[in-house]
Design an enzyme around this catalytic site. Structure first.
Site, short mmCIF file in Angstrom:
data_model
loop_
_atom_site.label_atom_id
_atom_site.label_comp_id
_atom_site.label_asym_id
_atom_site.label_seq_id
_atom_site.Cartn_x
_atom_site.Cartn_y
_atom_site.Cartn_z
N CYS A 196 -22.07 9.18 -23.95
CA CYS A 196 -23.14 8.84 -24.90
C CYS A 196 -23.77 7.50 -24.51
O CYS A 196 -23.07 6.55 -24.18
CB CYS A 196 -22.58 8.76 -26.32
SG CYS A 196 -23.86 8.39 -27.55
N SER B 27 -26.92 8.70 -33.64
CA SER B 27 -25.62 9.38 -33.61
C SER B 27 -24.77 8.81 -34.72
O SER B 27 -24.65 7.58 -34.85
CB SER B 27 -24.94 9.13 -32.25
OG SER B 27 -25.80 9.52 -31.21
N TRP C 212 -30.02 9.18 -24.27
CA TRP C 212 -31.44 8.92 -24.53
C TRP C 212 -31.98 8.01 -23.45
O TRP C 212 -31.22 7.34 -22.75
CB TRP C 212 -31.61 8.28 -25.91
CG TRP C 212 -30.78 7.05 -26.12
CD1 TRP C 212 -31.09 5.77 -25.77
CD2 TRP C 212 -29.47 6.99 -26.73
NE1 TRP C 212 -30.07 4.93 -26.12
CE2 TRP C 212 -29.07 5.64 -26.71
CE3 TRP C 212 -28.62 7.95 -27.29
CZ2 TRP C 212 -27.85 5.21 -27.23
CZ3 TRP C 212 -27.41 7.52 -27.80
CH2 TRP C 212 -27.02 6.18 -27.77
N ASP D 175 -24.70 13.02 -25.05
CA ASP D 175 -25.62 12.66 -26.13
C ASP D 175 -26.32 11.41 -25.62
O ASP D 175 -25.84 10.30 -25.80
CB ASP D 175 -24.80 12.37 -27.41
CG ASP D 175 -25.68 11.97 -28.59
OD1 ASP D 175 -26.91 11.92 -28.42
OD2 ASP D 175 -25.14 11.69 -29.67
#
Length: 661
Positions: A613, A441, A660, A658
């Site tokens: 995020c 990012s 992961w 966003d």
């Protein structure tokens, strides 16, 4: 960022006989104009071609495996399925939907016993992968398309920790049926949070007998290794014709030409590389890449993709263990001359370049690699164990899980711990997956830094159960990208991947940003942009930051910048959770609950946009639960209603993630 992957397309041989045509004498439709679906512009691309895959079947092929892949896994699975077809007396090919005119799909029904298999990964928040975007648009836009007569099946690749688990695979499966196609085997669901390899192997073992039964064919029972490429050694070659790490065009790193993308990355000089944390065992870093003169544009919230290289120590050890000269110039040429993928990676090149730039040598190998390599083990016990690990027997699965996955054994560790296994290096290079781009990012705003892209990352390094030190490929490579290295400027091959993670269109909308650890990256860009808007005299809504780290005096990332933004009024609220500075752990979700009344007002009354995020497995879920609880308490909702309320925010683009795993 879910299953992510940048692909190899098939490389035009750099060394060609003058009279050899660029493409084989396939009956292909060669379009010099490729129309970008869903855009009003006509994109003219030299050498961008669309194949009619029907003609491919006239070569005797009857199975085509399309892949939508962002990190290479779906492409890998597609290659395995197309190879399997041979074992069942059929002929298959793997295909990138981006390279084919998908409007031709209905014509597959003209070929007897034809089958289209779709290995579709989901990216980000339920999105298609880059190479499947046009196919997705085509499926959405063509309601009158008749696919009756088309036989198909879908294997989906996803990750259960994400909100939209396997959305793309499920959509393709459902949509093809709606368009009249015939599903000949159930949708397979692969979960990368569990064991994706096991999910795929189990599905595949049931899939092929069903295909044989459907088409009335018998399996050949041929379990021998099938080579896809043949080795050509170049003893007398002009070194200017040899690939040295370029992703696409030969010499593209020496002679850079825009536009820059996944097939043509830009070499960005590193202008800053500094350690962010003041203490502690970890290494958190901030890098700045110079994109001056590249014509690259980015927006806050986008991702930067970088192409790392493997550690030279690992590459040299592989050469030593296999007893080979890594500097031999070779090509691996596809035995199927009609395939549009001529080589598994850019050729001609050296083994050293292939193992450094093009092949993944650090991830634990998948079961098909073990299966194919088993024949080269001189000890029958090793052979038996390798074949067992590649089988779907409970004992084999358990052995693969413990000996390969849990022990984090990469290919070098396997060769070191199995001295009888010494495969030919060319076969190993054929089997190893491609080394993929890594996505970060962007931690800057192009309004403030139009010629610079900032990255915030943590170096990955850990001890495995076998006592080896495993290092993350990209983060250790980035860590060593010093601004000047022996008088040379370090550079990073990169391109931009657009994202849906965007500040609100109206600057007056409040924003709530939640990003512990390196999850703060996109918010540094957001904060810079909100500050810039204020400087332009624009009215800017509340800007609220929830950050978390372990210790205030160790890993409080960007502390000065955040406190300065708070002091100048750009950040209207700054909440920081130091998880380990007190007896009870405190995380961002705890601080959100402490400020629940203010959060509810911002979201429900003032139309705030929420951004999350970082870690998908725990943090993102816990934060979402905190929002459910706030909606229950202040909105008088049940849990079902609160869940629906948050889902609606997501649909409206007011709750973006966003994340992961």
């Amino acid at each position: 960022m879910a299953d992510m992957d940048a692909e190899s397309v098939g490389y035009t041989e750099a060394v060609m006989d003058e009279e050899e045509p660029l493409f084989s004498n396939l009956d292909i439709f060669l379009f010099s104009l490729v129309v970008g679906l869903g855009h009003d512009t006509l994109v003219v691309h030299p050498l961008h071609y669309a194949f009619c895959f029907c003609s491919y079947f006239h070569q005797g092929k009857n199975i085509i495996v399309f892949y939508g892949s962002q990190t290479g896994t779906a492409e890998e699975f597609a290659n395995r399925l197309s190879k399997d077809a041979q074992r069942y007396g059929m002929k298959g090919m793997a295909a990138d939907p981006e390279e084919y005119d998908m409007g031709e799909l209905s014509r597959l029904s003209e070929i007897s016993n034809s089958l289209a298999i779709f290995c579709m990964a989901t990216y980000g928040e339920g999105d298609p992968t880059d190479n499947a975007q046009d196919f997705y648009d085509w499926l959405q836009e063509n309601d009158d398309e008749d696919l009756s007569g088309l036989n198909y099946t879908v294997f989906a690749l996803g990750n259960k920790t994400y909100e939209h688990y396997n959305a793309m695979g499920k959509y393709v499966d459902k949509r093809l049926e709606e368009m009249g196609a015939k599903r000949i085997f159930d949708l397979g669901l692969g979960d990368d949070d569990g064991n994706l390899e096991e999910d795929f192997v189990s599905w595949r073992e049931q899939f092929w007998p069903a295909v044989c039964e459907h088409f009335g064919v018998e399996a050949l029972g041929d379990d021998s290794s099938i080579r896809q490429y043949e080795l050509q050694e170049h003893t007398d070659i002009n070194m200017n014709k040899v690939y040295t790490g370029e992703i696409g065009r030969l010499k593209s790193f020496e002679n850079q030409k825009p536009p820059f993308d996944s097939k043509n990355p830009f070499l960005a000089p590193v202008t800053v590389n500094r350690k962010l944390n003041k203490a502690g065992e970890r290494h958190l870093m901030h890098l700045e890449l110079d994109i001056t003169g590249s014509k690259i544009r980015y927006e806050s919230g986008d991702h930067v993709a970088v192409f790392p290289t493997n550690d030279s120590t690992l590459v040299n050890k592989l050469g030593q263990v296999l007893g080979v000269d890594l500097d031999v110039v070779i090509s691996l040429n596809n035995l199927d001359e009609e395939s549009n993928k001529k080589h598994p990676f850019p050729c001609p090149t050296t083994y050293r370049t292939a193992l450094t730039h093009y092949l993944d040598i650090t991830n634990p190998p998948r079961t098909n690699v073990l299966y194919e390599l088993a024949q080269y083990a001189s000890d029958p016990k090793d052979q038996e164990n390798m074949r067992k690990m590649a089988s779907s027997s409970p004992e084999g699965k358990s052995l693969y899980q413990s000996w390969v996955l849990d022990a984090c054994r990469n290919i070098l560790a396997i060769l070191e711990d199995m001295p009888s296994l010494r495969p030919p290096i060319d076969h190993l290079c054929e089997l190893l997956p491609r080394l993929q781009a890594r996505y970060y990012s962007i931690a800057s705003s192009s309004k403030v830094h139009p010629n610079s892209i900032h990255i915030c990352a943590v170096v990955v390094e850990y001890k495995t159960k076998t006592g080896r030190a495993n290092k993350g490929v990209a983060t250790n490579w980035l860590k060593n990208k010093l601004v000047t290295d022996n008088g040379h400027k370090s550079s990073v091959p990169m391109y931009i991947r657009k994202s849906q993670f965007r500040l609100p269109f109206k600057p007056t909308n409040p924003v709530i940003m939640i990003g512990p650890g390196t999850g703060i990256a996109p918010f540094m860009g957001f904060i810079q942009e909100r500050g810039w808007l204020k400087q332009q005299g624009k009215e800017v809504g509340e800007t609220v930051m929830y950050f978390g780290c372990r210790h205030k005096n160790e890993d409080y990332l960007y502390q000065e910048e955040l406190e300065e933004a708070e002091g100048s009024g750009v950040l209207t609220q700054l909440h920081v959770a130091f998880s380990r500075d007190q007896e009870h752990k405190v995380y961002v979700q705890h601080l959100i609950k402490q400020n629940k009344e203010n959060i509810w007002k911002l979201v429900h009354t003032d139309s705030a946009h929420i951004y999350v995020c970082g870690d998908a497995r725990n943090m993102a879920k816990d934060v979402q639960t905190a929002f459910y609880e706030i909606a229950e308490e202040f909105g008088g909702m049940t849990r079902t209603q609160a869940t629906e309320y948050v889902k609606k925010l997501m649909t409206k683009g007011r709750y973006s993630q966003d994340v992961w795993s």
